[in-house]
Motif scaffolding. Structure first.
Motif, PDB file in Angstrom:
ATOM      1  N   GLY A  61       0.819  -1.217   0.000  1.00  0.00           N
ATOM      2  CA  GLY A  61       0.000   0.000   0.000  1.00  0.00           C
ATOM      3  C   GLY A  61       0.846   1.257   0.000  1.00  0.00           C
ATOM      4  O   GLY A  61       0.623   2.172  -0.800  1.00  0.00           O
ATOM      5  N   VAL A  62       1.854   1.301   0.887  1.00  0.00           N
ATOM      6  CA  VAL A  62       2.723   2.477   0.968  1.00  0.00           C
ATOM      7  C   VAL A  62       3.470   2.657  -0.354  1.00  0.00           C
ATOM      8  O   VAL A  62       3.584   3.762  -0.874  1.00  0.00           O
ATOM      9  N   PHE A  63       3.920   1.550  -0.927  1.00  0.00           N
ATOM     10  CA  PHE A  63       4.607   1.618  -2.224  1.00  0.00           C
ATOM     11  C   PHE A  63       3.702   2.279  -3.267  1.00  0.00           C
ATOM     12  O   PHE A  63       4.106   3.207  -3.969  1.00  0.00           O
ATOM     13  N   SER A  64       2.444   1.823  -3.338  1.00  0.00           N
ATOM     14  CA  SER A  64       1.524   2.364  -4.343  1.00  0.00           C
ATOM     15  C   SER A  64       1.266   3.847  -4.124  1.00  0.00           C
ATOM     16  O   SER A  64       1.169   4.624  -5.073  1.00  0.00           O
ATOM     17  N   ILE A  65       1.141   4.262  -2.844  1.00  0.00           N
ATOM     18  CA  ILE A  65       0.891   5.674  -2.563  1.00  0.00           C
ATOM     19  C   ILE A  65       2.087   6.505  -3.026  1.00  0.00           C
ATOM     20  O   ILE A  65       1.938   7.556  -3.636  1.00  0.00           O
ATOM     21  N   LEU A  66       3.299   5.986  -2.767  1.00  0.00           N
ATOM     22  CA  LEU A  66       4.504   6.738  -3.131  1.00  0.00           C
ATOM     23  C   LEU A  66       4.662   6.892  -4.631  1.00  0.00           C
ATOM     24  O   LEU A  66       5.110   7.934  -5.108  1.00  0.00           O
ATOM     25  N   VAL A  67       4.301   5.830  -5.378  1.00  0.00           N
ATOM     26  CA  VAL A  67       4.523   5.907  -6.831  1.00  0.00           C
ATOM     27  C   VAL A  67       3.248   6.293  -7.595  1.00  0.00           C
ATOM     28  O   VAL A  67       3.214   6.243  -8.812  1.00  0.00           O
ATOM     29  N   GLN A  68       2.233   6.702  -6.821  1.00  0.00           N
ATOM     30  CA  GLN A  68       0.933   6.991  -7.416  1.00  0.00           C
ATOM     31  C   GLN A  68       1.031   7.946  -8.615  1.00  0.00           C
ATOM     32  O   GLN A  68       0.349   7.770  -9.622  1.00  0.00           O
ATOM     33  N   ASN A  69       1.892   8.982  -8.468  1.00  0.00           N
ATOM     34  CA  ASN A  69       1.989   9.978  -9.535  1.00  0.00           C
ATOM     35  C   ASN A  69       3.028   9.624 -10.589  1.00  0.00           C
ATOM     36  O   ASN A  69       3.066  10.225 -11.651  1.00  0.00           O
ATOM     37  N   VAL A  70       3.878   8.639 -10.264  1.00  0.00           N
ATOM     38  CA  VAL A  70       4.920   8.251 -11.214  1.00  0.00           C
ATOM     39  C   VAL A  70       4.372   7.198 -12.178  1.00  0.00           C
ATOM     40  O   VAL A  70       4.479   7.311 -13.391  1.00  0.00           O
ATOM     41  N   ILE A  71       3.792   6.136 -11.570  1.00  0.00           N
ATOM     42  CA  ILE A  71       3.215   5.081 -12.402  1.00  0.00           C
ATOM     43  C   ILE A  71       1.697   5.285 -12.394  1.00  0.00           C
ATOM     44  O   ILE A  71       1.041   5.108 -11.376  1.00  0.00           O
ATOM     45  N   THR A  72       1.157   5.664 -13.522  1.00  0.00           N
ATOM     46  CA  THR A  72      -0.274   5.960 -13.549  1.00  0.00           C
ATOM     47  C   THR A  72      -1.104   4.793 -14.056  1.00  0.00           C
ATOM     48  O   THR A  72      -2.316   4.775 -13.908  1.00  0.00           O
ATOM     49  N   VAL A  73      -0.427   3.800 -14.656  1.00  0.00           N
ATOM     50  CA  VAL A  73      -1.174   2.622 -15.126  1.00  0.00           C
ATOM     51  C   VAL A  73      -1.485   1.752 -13.911  1.00  0.00           C
ATOM     52  O   VAL A  73      -0.579   1.253 -13.251  1.00  0.00           O
ATOM     53  N   SER A  74      -2.779   1.574 -13.601  1.00  0.00           N
ATOM     54  CA  SER A  74      -3.112   0.945 -12.316  1.00  0.00           C
ATOM     55  C   SER A  74      -2.707  -0.525 -12.265  1.00  0.00           C
ATOM     56  O   SER A  74      -2.252  -1.016 -11.245  1.00  0.00           O
ATOM     57  N   TRP A  75      -2.850  -1.276 -13.380  1.00  0.00           N
ATOM     58  CA  TRP A  75      -2.506  -2.706 -13.301  1.00  0.00           C
ATOM     59  C   TRP A  75      -1.019  -2.914 -13.096  1.00  0.00           C
ATOM     60  O   TRP A  75      -0.590  -3.836 -12.411  1.00  0.00           O
ATOM     61  N   LEU A  76      -0.210  -2.004 -13.687  1.00  0.00           N
ATOM     62  CA  LEU A  76       1.234  -2.116 -13.514  1.00  0.00           C
ATOM     63  C   LEU A  76       1.608  -1.798 -12.068  1.00  0.00           C
ATOM     64  O   LEU A  76       2.423  -2.479 -11.432  1.00  0.00           O
ATOM     65  N   ARG A  77       0.937  -0.751 -11.533  1.00  0.00           N
ATOM     66  CA  ARG A  77       1.227  -0.319 -10.165  1.00  0.00           C
ATOM     67  C   ARG A  77       0.914  -1.438  -9.181  1.00  0.00           C
ATOM     68  O   ARG A  77       1.723  -1.783  -8.319  1.00  0.00           O
TER      69      ARG A  77
END
Lengths: 256, 357
Positions: free
Chosen positions: B78-94
């Motif tokens: 979860g923390v990883f996804s929040i941190l990269v939320q604006n970098v990786i915008t493709v949700s399945w990749l994230r």
């Protein structure tokens, strides 16, 4: 006489539990392809000797050589890899696994595929699993258990459970086989059958066997040499017929 | 084909069929929004129960801290996804990356906890795993992470101080938990579920799985045939932890807010109930028990307090019927029906061809 080291050599083996000397100063030599008996009254320390040989207990003092190699104090799994396999007095099968799988567990260390290869189902998994199936079936055939290979091992009758335990021990490809009261709970017919099986194992698998037994008919019938233990001490040792007629041995078994 | 392989394929088929049918029904609007909303959590709970079944059913060790590993995966992913939320915008990749990272983190905890815990056996192991589960939850309860223009700020047990208020955004807010992006979709859950199921079933039907079952059935005999007991116990424990971590990642990405108090003792026990009622060592049983027992309380929500009563009755009924002779006979009769009989001869010919019976 050959110059090769004896299959098993035990020197001054002793173990102490608190103040109790369960086994004291035991010396024993078993040559290759020999069938050696370890007998003695209840509580003499026979199974304790087995437990020391297989690494379940660490001896207080003394050394054990297998084929000239010192194996004293190694873990049970390591000792098995060195070439000692055993059966148990109170049968210890993998009860919720099939007869075939019990033997396949015995073949575990002879196949090299890793857990990852197993999960990904790489070619080596299929190849080695097939080899394991064939080898296990072959072993079961020797003990006439191949017709029941899909049965749960706990559903086998008693005599067959004992046989399966021997088959599983042989699957680990040992040099020395330890049998702990293989005839316990068997009727005379089954015992006679067992004697034939044991002789067959020695020939077919080029095996050396050390066995613990209470059934004197079996011991005098197949063992070439025996050691008698009493209260953890060696009482007599030598050719079976002579030892069994030794007055000391008779006294130990029957009392004064 | 081997009998176990056939059985495993049937299990996979049941899961796929269940989710495809329910998925189609829900997109057609037949299922209603409430039931459709259950599909994702059911999928996640199935992953949890099959992974716990690996420890409890196959390895034979009662672990009461499964929620702890799920917690690790949920928060790390979860923390990883929040941190990269604006970098990786493709949700399945994230979420794919989050799953890998969360799974690895849980596996790492599995190793760290497994090494001391697996020195124990039986009841002692159960107590210590229970303790570890609670410790992980309590630690999560006290983590504060804030991001501002100067970077990340960490704090333990008290809110972060000295942040640049204008640009600050909470990432992990102690007992209030995290707000991960809602990337979990039904398709992703089903894919991960199928992968986990295949990994576990293949592992069980291999040398490694047999070694674990041998250790479960007889510890001393397993050692006597040369099995490295410590190695295989740790391996099964870690795989089980990693898969629980993966389920945790899916869980944290399916909720708007995820507070650490969700990962309490009750969750571990709930998963254990699914596993025990489904049958120890039976993956298919775990799956079916999870579907029924998870859906029931939700379906009966209208009857209010009575739903837990119904839940209890179902639990008891399952326990009784699973082993009742009448029920077993019934199952035998169903298996002997002409439809199933067609499948049978094929298998018989093959086994008879190999060995004379």
């Amino acid at each position: 006489m050959s110059e090769a080291a004896p299959m098993l050599e035990i020197k001054n083996l002793a173990i102490q539990f608190g103040g109790l000397k369960a086994v004291d100063n035991l010396n024993l030599t078993i040559k290759k392809n020999q069938l050696y008996g370890l007998i003695g009254p209840n509580g003499a320390g026979k199974t304790t000797v087995f437990n020391m040989l297989t690494g379940v207990y660490k001896p207080t003092s003394g050394t054990i050589y297998l084929n000239g190699e010192n194996i004293t104090g190694k873990s049970p799994a390591q000792i098995n890899k060195h070439g000692i396999a055993r059966t148990f007095q109170n049968i210890r099968l993998f009860k919720d696994m099939s007869v075939l799988d019990n033997v396949k567990v015995g073949l575990h260390n002879q196949k090299k595929y890793t857990g990852i290869e197993g999960v990904l189902r790489l070619p080596r998994y299929f190849k080695e699993e097939k080899e394991m199936d064939e080898k296990a079936t072959e072993l079961l055939k020797v003990f006439e258990l191949d017709g029941e290979k899909d049965t749960l091992s706990s559903n086998l009758p008693y005599g067959k459970q004992r046989k399966l335990e021997i088959a599983r021990a042989l699957a680990t490809n040992p040099k020395l086989l330890l049998l702990d009261e293989p005839a316990a709970g068997m009727n005379p017919n089954e015992t006679a059958d067992l004697m034939r099986t044991i002789r067959f194992i020695i020939e077919k698998f080029d095996m050396t066997i050390l066995l613990i037994e209470h059934d004197m008919k079996l011991v005098s019938g197949i063992c070439e040499e025996v050691t008698v233990l009493n209260f953890g001490q060696e009482l007599a040792q030598g050719v079976t017929t002579e030892v069994l007629n030794d007055p000391k041995v008779i006294t130990a078994y029957l009392g004064e | 084909m081997k009998k176990t392989t056939v059985n495993n394929l049937i299990t996979c088929g049941i899961v796929l069929a269940f989710f495809i049918i329910c998925g189609v029904l829900s997109s057609a609007g037949v299922l209603g929004s409430k039931l459709s909303g259950l599909l994702i959590p059911i999928g996640i709970y199935i992953i949890l129960s099959i992974s716990l079944n690996l420890t409890v059913g196959i390895l034979g060790e009662l672990s009461l801290g499964h929620a702890g590993f799920m917690c690790v995966g949920a928060y790390v992913g979860g923390v990883f996804s929040i941190l990269v939320q604006n970098v990786i915008t493709v949700s399945w990749l994230r979420i794919s990356l989050a799953i890998v990272i969360g799974g690895l983190a849980a596996a790492l905890f599995g190793v760290l906890i497994g090494i001391p815990v697996l020195r124990l056996r039986g009841d002692y192991l159960a107590i210590v795993t229970l303790g570890f589960g609670e410790i992980i939850k309590s630690i999560a309860n006290n983590i504060y992470i804030v991001k501002d223009i100067n970077g990340l700020h960490f704090s333990f047990a008290s809110p972060v101080s000295g942040v640049d208020a204008a640009t600050a955004s909470d990432i992990f807010k102690g007992a209030q938990g995290i707000k991960a992006p809602q990337d979990t979709t039904l398709v992703i859950v089903v894919i991960v579920l199928m992968l986990s199921l295949i990994v576990i079933m293949n592992l069980v039907d291999s040398k490694t799985g047999r070694a674990c079952m041998a250790i479960r059935d007889n510890y001393i005999a397993a050692q006597s045939v040369g099995i490295n007991v410590t190695k295989y116990r740790l391996a099964a424990f870690v795989v089980s932890a990693a898969i629980a971590g993966v389920a945790g990642v899916l869980y944290s990405h399916s909720l708007a807010v995820l507070a650490p108090k969700k990962f309490d003792y009750n969750l571990s026990i709930l998963i254990l109930v699914f596993v025990v009622l489904g049958g120890l060592g039976s993956m298919r049983g775990s799956i079916i028990a999870t579907i029924i027992l998870y859906a029931l309380p939700e379906i009966f929500r209208e009857v209010g307090d009575y739903r837990m009563l119904i839940y209890a009755i179902v639990l008891i009924a399952m326990m009784i019927f699973k082993n009742a002779p009448y029920f077993k006979n019934l199952m035998e009769k169903i298996k002997a029906l002409p439809i199933f009989e067609k499948l049978k001869p094929k298998q018989k010919v093959k086994t008879a061809g190999g060995e004379s019976k």
